[in-house]
Design a protein around this motif. Structure first.
Motif, PDB file in Angstrom:
ATOM      1  N   ILE A   1       0.759  -1.212  -0.023  1.00 50.86           N
ATOM      2  CA  ILE A   1      -0.024  -0.088   0.023  1.00 50.86           C
ATOM      3  C   ILE A   1       0.850   1.228   0.070  1.00 50.86           C
ATOM      4  O   ILE A   1       1.924   1.174   0.546  1.00 50.86           O
ATOM      5  CB  ILE A   1      -0.906   0.048   1.251  1.00 50.86           C
ATOM      6  CG1 ILE A   1      -1.338  -1.596   1.692  1.00 50.86           C
ATOM      7  CG2 ILE A   1      -2.096   1.040   1.004  1.00 50.86           C
ATOM      8  CD1 ILE A   1      -2.122  -1.520   3.175  1.00 50.86           C
ATOM      9  N   TYR A   2       0.126   2.313  -0.609  1.00 50.12           N
ATOM     10  CA  TYR A   2       0.873   3.745  -0.503  1.00 50.12           C
ATOM     11  C   TYR A   2      -0.399   4.563  -0.269  1.00 50.12           C
ATOM     12  O   TYR A   2      -1.027   4.732  -0.747  1.00 50.12           O
ATOM     13  CB  TYR A   2       1.558   3.798  -1.864  1.00 50.12           C
ATOM     14  CG  TYR A   2       2.558   5.169  -1.941  1.00 50.12           C
ATOM     15  CD1 TYR A   2       3.724   5.111  -1.618  1.00 50.12           C
ATOM     16  CD2 TYR A   2       1.873   6.440  -2.565  1.00 50.12           C
ATOM     17  CE1 TYR A   2       4.359   6.149  -1.392  1.00 50.12           C
ATOM     18  CE2 TYR A   2       2.646   7.439  -2.502  1.00 50.12           C
ATOM     19  CZ  TYR A   2       4.112   7.576  -1.767  1.00 50.12           C
ATOM     20  OH  TYR A   2       4.567   8.538  -2.080  1.00 50.12           O
ATOM     21  N   PHE A   3       0.135   5.530   0.917  1.00 51.63           N
ATOM     22  CA  PHE A   3      -0.565   6.669   1.299  1.00 51.63           C
ATOM     23  C   PHE A   3       0.285   7.546   0.917  1.00 51.63           C
ATOM     24  O   PHE A   3       1.431   8.093   1.213  1.00 51.63           O
ATOM     25  CB  PHE A   3      -0.985   6.592   2.702  1.00 51.63           C
ATOM     26  CG  PHE A   3      -1.365   5.223   3.277  1.00 51.63           C
ATOM     27  CD1 PHE A   3      -2.771   5.151   3.359  1.00 51.63           C
ATOM     28  CD2 PHE A   3      -0.928   4.222   3.789  1.00 51.63           C
ATOM     29  CE1 PHE A   3      -3.432   4.079   3.538  1.00 51.63           C
ATOM     30  CE2 PHE A   3      -1.578   2.838   4.055  1.00 51.63           C
ATOM     31  CZ  PHE A   3      -2.682   2.887   3.929  1.00 51.63           C
ATOM     32  N   ARG A   4      -0.637   8.666   0.510  1.00 51.53           N
ATOM     33  CA  ARG A   4      -0.291  10.051   0.418  1.00 51.53           C
ATOM     34  C   ARG A   4      -0.186  10.676   1.644  1.00 51.53           C
ATOM     35  O   ARG A   4      -0.951  10.323   2.473  1.00 51.53           O
ATOM     36  CB  ARG A   4      -0.799  10.980  -0.784  1.00 51.53           C
ATOM     37  CG  ARG A   4      -0.627  10.570  -2.259  1.00 51.53           C
ATOM     38  CD  ARG A   4      -0.561  11.649  -2.903  1.00 51.53           C
ATOM     39  NE  ARG A   4      -0.132  11.419  -4.435  1.00 51.53           N
ATOM     40  CZ  ARG A   4      -0.961  10.999  -5.321  1.00 51.53           C
ATOM     41  NH1 ARG A   4      -2.259  10.974  -5.023  1.00 51.53           N
ATOM     42  NH2 ARG A   4      -0.703  10.737  -6.326  1.00 51.53           N
ATOM     43  N   THR A   5       0.821  11.658   1.991  1.00 55.14           N
ATOM     44  CA  THR A   5       0.606  12.213   3.321  1.00 55.14           C
ATOM     45  C   THR A   5      -0.541  12.563   3.576  1.00 55.14           C
ATOM     46  O   THR A   5      -1.172  13.630   2.712  1.00 55.14           O
ATOM     47  CB  THR A   5       2.127  13.074   3.483  1.00 55.14           C
ATOM     48  OG1 THR A   5       2.171  13.736   2.321  1.00 55.14           O
ATOM     49  CG2 THR A   5       3.316  12.454   4.053  1.00 55.14           C
ATOM     50  N   GLY A   6      -1.058  12.536   4.714  1.00 55.31           N
ATOM     51  CA  GLY A   6      -2.344  13.293   5.138  1.00 55.31           C
ATOM     52  C   GLY A   6      -3.517  12.747   4.571  1.00 55.31           C
ATOM     53  O   GLY A   6      -4.686  13.259   4.379  1.00 55.31           O
ATOM     54  N   ASN A   7      -3.294  11.594   3.796  1.00 55.97           N
ATOM     55  CA  ASN A   7      -4.449  10.903   3.047  1.00 55.97           C
ATOM     56  C   ASN A   7      -4.547   9.434   3.520  1.00 55.97           C
ATOM     57  O   ASN A   7      -3.750   8.851   3.690  1.00 55.97           O
ATOM     58  CB  ASN A   7      -4.262  10.897   1.572  1.00 55.97           C
ATOM     59  CG  ASN A   7      -5.594  10.762   0.910  1.00 55.97           C
ATOM     60  OD1 ASN A   7      -6.406  10.212   1.320  1.00 55.97           O
ATOM     61  ND2 ASN A   7      -5.761  11.298  -0.141  1.00 55.97           N
ATOM     62  N   ASP A   8      -5.642   9.210   4.154  1.00 53.61           N
ATOM     63  CA  ASP A   8      -5.671   7.897   4.700  1.00 53.61           C
ATOM     64  C   ASP A   8      -6.250   6.788   3.791  1.00 53.61           C
ATOM     65  O   ASP A   8      -5.871   5.586   4.156  1.00 53.61           O
ATOM     66  CB  ASP A   8      -7.124   8.037   5.962  1.00 53.61           C
ATOM     67  CG  ASP A   8      -6.349   7.997   7.415  1.00 53.61           C
ATOM     68  OD1 ASP A   8      -5.074   8.399   7.409  1.00 53.61           O
ATOM     69  OD2 ASP A   8      -7.027   8.325   8.239  1.00 53.61           O
ATOM     70  N   SER A   9      -6.800   7.345   2.712  1.00 49.98           N
ATOM     71  CA  SER A   9      -6.972   6.048   1.795  1.00 49.98           C
ATOM     72  C   SER A   9      -5.974   5.972   0.928  1.00 49.98           C
ATOM     73  O   SER A   9      -5.561   6.905   0.263  1.00 49.98           O
ATOM     74  CB  SER A   9      -8.322   6.425   1.025  1.00 49.98           C
ATOM     75  OG  SER A   9      -8.284   7.712   0.235  1.00 49.98           O
ATOM     76  N   PRO A  10      -5.657   4.560   0.612  1.00 51.08           N
ATOM     77  CA  PRO A  10      -4.417   4.548  -0.193  1.00 51.08           C
ATOM     78  C   PRO A  10      -4.370   4.752  -1.563  1.00 51.08           C
ATOM     79  O   PRO A  10      -5.509   4.763  -2.381  1.00 51.08           O
ATOM     80  CB  PRO A  10      -3.807   2.872   0.014  1.00 51.08           C
ATOM     81  CG  PRO A  10      -5.250   2.410   0.523  1.00 51.08           C
ATOM     82  CD  PRO A  10      -6.037   3.586   0.992  1.00 51.08           C
ATOM     83  N   VAL A  11      -3.392   5.281  -2.299  1.00 47.32           N
ATOM     84  CA  VAL A  11      -3.581   5.635  -3.774  1.00 47.32           C
ATOM     85  C   VAL A  11      -2.984   4.278  -4.377  1.00 47.32           C
ATOM     86  O   VAL A  11      -3.022   4.250  -5.671  1.00 47.32           O
ATOM     87  CB  VAL A  11      -2.754   6.759  -3.977  1.00 47.32           C
ATOM     88  CG1 VAL A  11      -3.210   8.167  -3.547  1.00 47.32           C
ATOM     89  CG2 VAL A  11      -1.174   6.720  -3.472  1.00 47.32           C
ATOM     90  N   TYR A  12      -2.246   3.507  -3.674  1.00 42.09           N
ATOM     91  CA  TYR A  12      -1.856   2.212  -4.331  1.00 42.09           C
ATOM     92  C   TYR A  12      -1.985   1.249  -3.369  1.00 42.09           C
ATOM     93  O   TYR A  12      -1.765   1.331  -2.367  1.00 42.09           O
ATOM     94  CB  TYR A  12      -0.294   2.552  -4.608  1.00 42.09           C
ATOM     95  CG  TYR A  12       0.364   1.624  -5.160  1.00 42.09           C
ATOM     96  CD1 TYR A  12       0.706   1.471  -6.539  1.00 42.09           C
ATOM     97  CD2 TYR A  12       0.914   0.396  -4.583  1.00 42.09           C
ATOM     98  CE1 TYR A  12       1.528   0.523  -7.208  1.00 42.09           C
ATOM     99  CE2 TYR A  12       1.554  -0.624  -4.911  1.00 42.09           C
ATOM    100  CZ  TYR A  12       2.012  -0.671  -6.455  1.00 42.09           C
ATOM    101  OH  TYR A  12       2.665  -1.729  -6.945  1.00 42.09           O
ATOM    102  N   LYS A  13      -2.520   0.074  -4.345  1.00 41.10           N
ATOM    103  CA  LYS A  13      -2.889  -1.156  -3.315  1.00 41.10           C
ATOM    104  C   LYS A  13      -2.511  -2.252  -4.187  1.00 41.10           C
ATOM    105  O   LYS A  13      -3.352  -2.475  -5.106  1.00 41.10           O
ATOM    106  CB  LYS A  13      -4.277  -0.850  -2.988  1.00 41.10           C
ATOM    107  CG  LYS A  13      -4.507  -2.084  -1.783  1.00 41.10           C
ATOM    108  CD  LYS A  13      -5.929  -1.562  -0.863  1.00 41.10           C
ATOM    109  CE  LYS A  13      -6.597  -2.423  -0.019  1.00 41.10           C
ATOM    110  NZ  LYS A  13      -7.715  -2.302   0.535  1.00 41.10           N
ATOM    111  N   LEU A  14      -1.565  -3.086  -4.076  1.00 40.10           N
ATOM    112  CA  LEU A  14      -1.385  -4.225  -4.647  1.00 40.10           C
ATOM    113  C   LEU A  14      -1.734  -5.194  -3.671  1.00 40.10           C
ATOM    114  O   LEU A  14      -0.932  -5.587  -2.717  1.00 40.10           O
ATOM    115  CB  LEU A  14       0.050  -4.257  -5.117  1.00 40.10           C
ATOM    116  CG  LEU A  14       0.628  -5.320  -5.808  1.00 40.10           C
ATOM    117  CD1 LEU A  14      -0.182  -5.575  -7.153  1.00 40.10           C
ATOM    118  CD2 LEU A  14       2.052  -5.454  -6.021  1.00 40.10           C
ATOM    119  N   LYS A  15      -2.908  -6.139  -4.021  1.00 43.49           N
ATOM    120  CA  LYS A  15      -3.178  -7.249  -3.156  1.00 43.49           C
ATOM    121  C   LYS A  15      -2.396  -8.526  -3.722  1.00 43.49           C
ATOM    122  O   LYS A  15      -2.219  -8.691  -4.873  1.00 43.49           O
ATOM    123  CB  LYS A  15      -4.618  -7.475  -3.388  1.00 43.49           C
ATOM    124  CG  LYS A  15      -5.496  -6.829  -2.237  1.00 43.49           C
ATOM    125  CD  LYS A  15      -6.987  -7.095  -2.729  1.00 43.49           C
ATOM    126  CE  LYS A  15      -7.257  -8.590  -1.910  1.00 43.49           C
ATOM    127  NZ  LYS A  15      -8.593  -8.837  -2.012  1.00 43.49           N
TER     128      LYS A  15
END
Ligand SMILES: *[C@@H]1O[C@H](CO)[C@@H](O)[C@H](O)[C@H]1NC(C)=O
Ligand SMILES: *[C@@H]1O[C@H](CO)[C@@H](O)[C@H](O)[C@H]1NC(C)=O
Ligand SMILES: *[C@@H]1O[C@H](CO)[C@@H](O)[C@H](O)[C@H]1NC(C)=O
Ligand SMILES: *[C@@H]1O[C@H](CO)[C@@H](O)[C@H](O)[C@H]1NC(C)=O
Ligand SMILES: *[C@@H]1O[C@H](CO)[C@@H](O)[C@H](O)[C@H]1NC(C)=O
Ligand SMILES: *[C@@H]1O[C@H](CO)[C@@H](O)[C@H](O)[C@H]1NC(C)=O
Ligand SMILES: *[C@@H]1O[C@H](CO)[C@@H](O)[C@H](O)[C@H]1NC(C)=O
Ligand SMILES: *[C@@H]1O[C@H](CO)[C@@H](O)[C@H](O)[C@H]1NC(C)=O
Length: 912
Positions: free
Chosen positions: A675-689
């Protein structure tokens, strides 16, 4: 007499066109022009030769002329135009023979190929001209001297008075007697002083003095010590004021031998030469008070021109109150152009040889005739050369015309790429040059060179166009002055013959490949990927391979590389692209190539038997600002162990990092995501399951999942869920039957010690539980008959010999006791009905893999009879079930000989 320099002229390589040489008589021709004799030398005869001129006197002695002697004696040598040499002699020149009104001049010309005048050929020319009547005073302004001659005569009244005896002369003036000449001395009038020179001294000082039967002569070269510069009407004159003393009969007489010649007075305005000559010059007219113009005439090259001739040539001669003005348009007939060089630049000057004759009468001098010869050369005028490119594209010949030039110019050298070669040598370098002559006495040069000549620079322009650059410097020489100049020529031709590189792209399991076939423009183009120059040196660092065999460039980049762009991740694959640019470092011309391939996502994941998972997440093109080092797993504390610009690799155990586990009847599934979160943002911009799937069967379905952005999920990584059923020798479970010991032989009352183990994955949270165990006669689990040993984890109640379970403890061999189950069985179990003996047995167990910890998504196993916690709550959820089988066991009723055993064994084989 000692003569200084020999007057020599090098006449080299002058081109004489047919129109000029046609019908020309002999090497020398003469012409009488009033008080001049002109001898013209044909250049055709004297080409490429050093010349010396001599005047031949009456006794046949040749006096070789140098510049000083020529100006002292009344001779002039000049180039009348670029293809003639002109020799002029004054009627009163030192060595001329004067009889009545006829003067005869003889000259000798020596011509040699070398400056030391060896092996010179000798040419004599003699000519007589009539000139008369002579004016009282004749003034001549030649280009190299001034000359004045005055009639010597004794006034009649004075003649009558002369009675003295010669002896008295001698006594009174011994110098006058001893001098051969009748001139005795000359007095120069200078502003500060008067200077008297005897004849011999005046001669030594460069003056020409003599008498003829009728005249006193003084010849003054310009710039002698006694010449003065005086102004008249704003025009500068070179003037000498002198009185010459001579004896006449028995008298000493004095005559004023003043002479003055204009040294300037030429202006150039509006393409016009304006020559102004003041009419009455103080130095020449001392004492006179009244003047009368007798004649004003003018001409070119010592030929007088009529009013009509002047008009047709657009010359204007005006005779005003105190000046005579002559206007000649630059370029008019009568003059000629010559090539000239100024600061290395090539240009022209117009030359014309004008002359003016002014006769006047005044109350002091009577009739004076003043002849002025003026060689005029206009200022340098730059010539714009025209370079015409007539290149023939189909014949691939560059054809460049450079012009125009005057005929006095000759192309001698070509400089190409810093090397200078002569015109004939240039042919060997592929450069042919031709001269084109035009009717108006001009010419041009044509250069022919093949487009493919080595020195022609080829450059890619755009599309399919290449430019060919001719870069040559032409070097010229000017005749006869031997001045040189050069003309750089740079011409471009655009030709549609560019072949751009072409490429074939393909992929194999691990890499992307580009095979580029070079065209004809990209030999020096360099490969770039995302602005990074690919060099063999960097190949190792970035793990690509690069090879160029001259005609082909091959590049291979592995699937996981910072040089690639990852477009998308999908269950169907990871789309990776290689974008390569071939670029010219100088012109920046370029061509792009790309290859895209979909790689199996399983390339990204590895699931090891020991429960280690290695997952590599790739950065997607659309997430340009993603910092791979900030990628995390479900448990955000799990950070990548290896980071590159485009990838992040995680290595962790299935037991950690928030990995979720799922069971079904055939497999265990571990799930996590990068997962990748942008700072200050709780929903991930990247999610590789990703999923690690440990299955019991070898054949596995492949499951694809699609999720909306930003979630990507990939095909699971696979591991196998390995089980084993092993037979041990005793209750200690330390010594097992090795592979080579099978089939194991056992007697009826002997005990079999079994151990069932979950070999992998090494997940401590798993527990193996036995379900059913049974024996068959053949390897196949399903074959009949079957002897049940365990049913639902409990011993077969019908069996009189109960199955005994053994507790499993931790040991060096056993890291996870929950992964093992042990039990023992006696062989009586397998006596069917009566005492029928089954010769060969295989043992099978089915197991269920359970979770040791309750999880909401987990199910609970039933664990009834075997040791461990008893969970009575049954889950309806599926659970991974597996089966394990033993090797063959042979049952013996009683001890037999080895031989018998072998026989029985063989028999049984036969029976089956
Ligand atoms: C002067 O002229 C005479 C006759 O032409 C000649 O013999 C003599 O050498 C000349 N003198 C000089 C100094 O030239
Ligand atoms: C070169 O150009 C000139 C002038 O146009 C032409 O006369 C000549 O034939 C051309 N030569 C070739 C080889 O094309
Ligand atoms: C031509 O080249 C020759 C030899 O390379 C050189 O000596 C000569 O000066 C050159 N002439 C001109 C006009 O450049
Ligand atoms: C032409 O050649 C000269 C000498 O080789 C070089 O200095 C110059 O830059 C070239 N000019 C062009 C336009 O290529
Ligand atoms: C270069 O490699 C290509 C293919 O890889 C081959 O077709 C070609 O013949 C090679 N050229 C040379 C000069 O070896
Ligand atoms: C598990 O196996 C992999 C592959 O053999 C190995 O790289 C890794 O170090 C092992 N992990 C542990 C914890 O032994
Ligand atoms: C168990 O799960 C795996 C992976 O999710 C799946 O491929 C398999 O079909 C499932 N088996 C059963 C019996 O549902
Ligand atoms: C069978 O014989 C072997 C030696 O031949 C002996 O060691 C073994 O105890 C005997 N077994 C039985 C059950 O008699």
């Amino acid at each position: 007499m000692e003569l200084g320099l020999v007057l020599r002229f090098l006449v080299t390589g002058i081109f004489i066109s047919e129109t000029w040489t046609h019908g020309r008589p002999g090497p020398m021709s003469s012409e009488c022009l009033e008080n001049f004799l002109r001898i013209t030398l044909s250049v055709e005869y004297f080409e490429d030769k050093y010349l010396s001129f001599s005047a031949v006197d009456q006794s046949g002695i040749a006096w070789e002329l140098d510049e000083a002697l020529a100006s002292q004696c009344g001779y002039t040598v000049t180039y009348s135009s670029w293809n003639n040499i002109e020799f002029r002699a004054s009627a009163l020149s030192c060595h001329s023979r004067l009889e009545k009104d006829t003067f005869t001049v003889t000259i000798q010309v020596k011509a040699s190929h070398t400056p030391d005048m060896k092996n010179a050929s000798i040419h004599l020319k003699s000519a007589s001209c009539h000139y008369g009547p002579w004016s009282l005073r004749e003034l001549l302004c030649e280009t190299n001297y001034m000359e004045v001659s005055v009639r010597r005569d004794v006034p009649q009244t004075v003649k009558d008075l002369i009675q003295e005896e010669p002896e008295d002369w001698t006594l009174a003036f011994p110098e006058a007697k001893s001098g051969e000449a009748s001139i005795w001395q000359i007095v120069f009038h200078q502003p500060e002083e008067k200077r008297a020179l005897l004849v011999s001294d005046a001669w030594s000082a460069g003056y020409g003095l003599n008498t003829t039967d009728t005249r006193i002569l003084l010849r003054v070269p310009y710039n002698t010590a006694q010449t003065q510069l005086v102004k008249a009407q704003g025009i500068t004159f070179s003037a000498v004021r002198s009185s010459t003393f001579y004896k006449e009969q028995w008298m000493i007489l004095m005559v004023n031998t003043a002479v003055a010649c204009p040294v300037d007075g030429v202006d150039y305005t509006n393409k016009m030469i304006i020559w102004t000559v003041p009419k009455y010059i103080q130095a020449l007219c001392t004492g006179a008070t009244s003047f009368k113009d007798i004649l004003v005439e003018a001409g070119v090259n010592l030929h007088k021109l009529s009013v009509e001739e002047m008009a047709s040539r657009k010359y204007v001669l005006s005779n005003d109150f105190d000046v005579i003005t002559m206007k000649v348009p630059i370029g008019a007939e009568g003059g000629y152009y010559k090539t000239s060089v100024n600061s290395g630049q090539h240009g022209t000057r117009y030359c014309i040889n004008l002359f003016l004759e002014h006769q006047w009468e005044d109350n002091k001098w009577g009739l004076t005739k003043h002849t002025i010869i003026k060689e005029i050369e206009t200022p340098f005028e730059l010539v714009e050369l025209i370079v015409t490119n007539n290149s023939n594209l189909s014949a691939r010949i560059m054809n460049v015309t450079v012009g125009t030039f005057l005929l006095d110019v000759e192309l001698v050298n070509l400089t190409v790429e810093g090397a200078t070669v002569t015109v004939p040598e240039a042919v060997q370098h592929g450069y042919q040059t031709y001269e084109i002559k035009y009717a108006n006495q001009s010419k041009a040069y044509v250069i022919h060179v093949s487009f493919d000549a080595q020195s022609i620079k080829k450059e890619y322009l755009r599309d399919d166009i290449r430019t060919y650059t001719l870069n040559v410097t032409l070097e010229f020489i000017i005749h006869p002055t031997s001045e040189t100049f050069s003309v750089p020529i740079v011409t471009l031709s655009a030709v549609k013959d560019a072949v751009l590189p072409s490429a074939r792209g393909f992929c194999d399991e691990n890499s992307l490949h580009l095979h580029i076939t070079h065209g004809n423009v990209d030999q020096n183009w360099m490969p770039f990927i995302s602005g990074r120059h690919l060099t063999p040196g960097a190949a190792e660092k970035y793990n690509y391979s690069l090879s160029d065999n001259g005609t082909h460039l091959a590049i291979s980049v592995p699937f996981l590389s910072s040089l690639l762009d990852y477009e998308e991740i999908h269950t169907s694959g990871v789309l990776a692209s290689l974008h390569l640019t071939l670029k010219d470092g100088v012109t920046l011309a370029n061509k792009n190539f790309s290859v895209s391939c979909r790689f199996s996502p399983s390339e990204l994941i590895q699931c090891f038997p020991n429960g280690t998972v290695v997952i590599t997440a790739v950065k997607l093109v659309r997430l340009a600002d993603l910092d791979t080092s900030l990628l995390v797993l479900s448990d955000r504390n799990c950070k990548p162990s290896l980071v590159t610009e485009k990838t992040a690799t995680f290595k962790f155990n299935v037991n950690t990092c928030g990995t979720r586990r799922k069971f079904n009847s055939t497999s265990i599934t571990y799930e996590n995501e990068v997962i990748y979160f942008r700072t200050g943002n709780d929903s991930p911009v990247y999610k590789l399951k990703f999923v690690c799937l440990y299955t019991i069967k070898q054949t596995v379905d492949v499951r694809y999942e699609t999720k909306n952005n930003p979630s990507s999920s990939i095909k699971p990584g696979f591991g196998s869920l390995d089980l084993s059923l092993k037979l041990f020798k005793d209750e200690s479970y330390s010594d097992l039957y090795q592979e080579l010991e099978y089939p194991v032989v056992k007697y009826l009352k002997e005990t079999l010690y079994f151990e069932v183990e979950l070999l992998q994955p090494a997940d401590p949270r798993l527990e193996l539980n036995l379900e059913d165990c049974w024996a068959t006669n053949s390897k196949s689990q399903d074959s009949l008959p079957q002897w049940p040993i365990l049913i639902n984890g409990c011993g077969n109640s019908k069996d009189s010999h109960r199955t005994v379970f053994h507790k499993v403890n931790y040991s060096t061999r056993v890291k996870f006791p929950q992964h093992l189950k042990r039990f023992e069985v006696t062989m009586f179990t397998f006596i069917e009905g009566t005492t029928q003996l089954q010769k060969q047995l295989y043992f099978h167990c089915s197991v269920v893999i359970c979770s040791t910890m309750p999880q909401p998504s987990d199910f609970l196993c039933q664990r009834s009879c075997n040791p461990g916690k008893h969970r009575l709550d049954r889950s309806t959820e599926p659970q991974p079930h597996g089966q394990a089988s033993s090797g063959a066991v042979l049952i013996r009723k009683e001890n037999m000989t080895g031989r018998g055993t072998a026989e029985m064994w063989i028999n049984r084989q036969h029976l089956n």
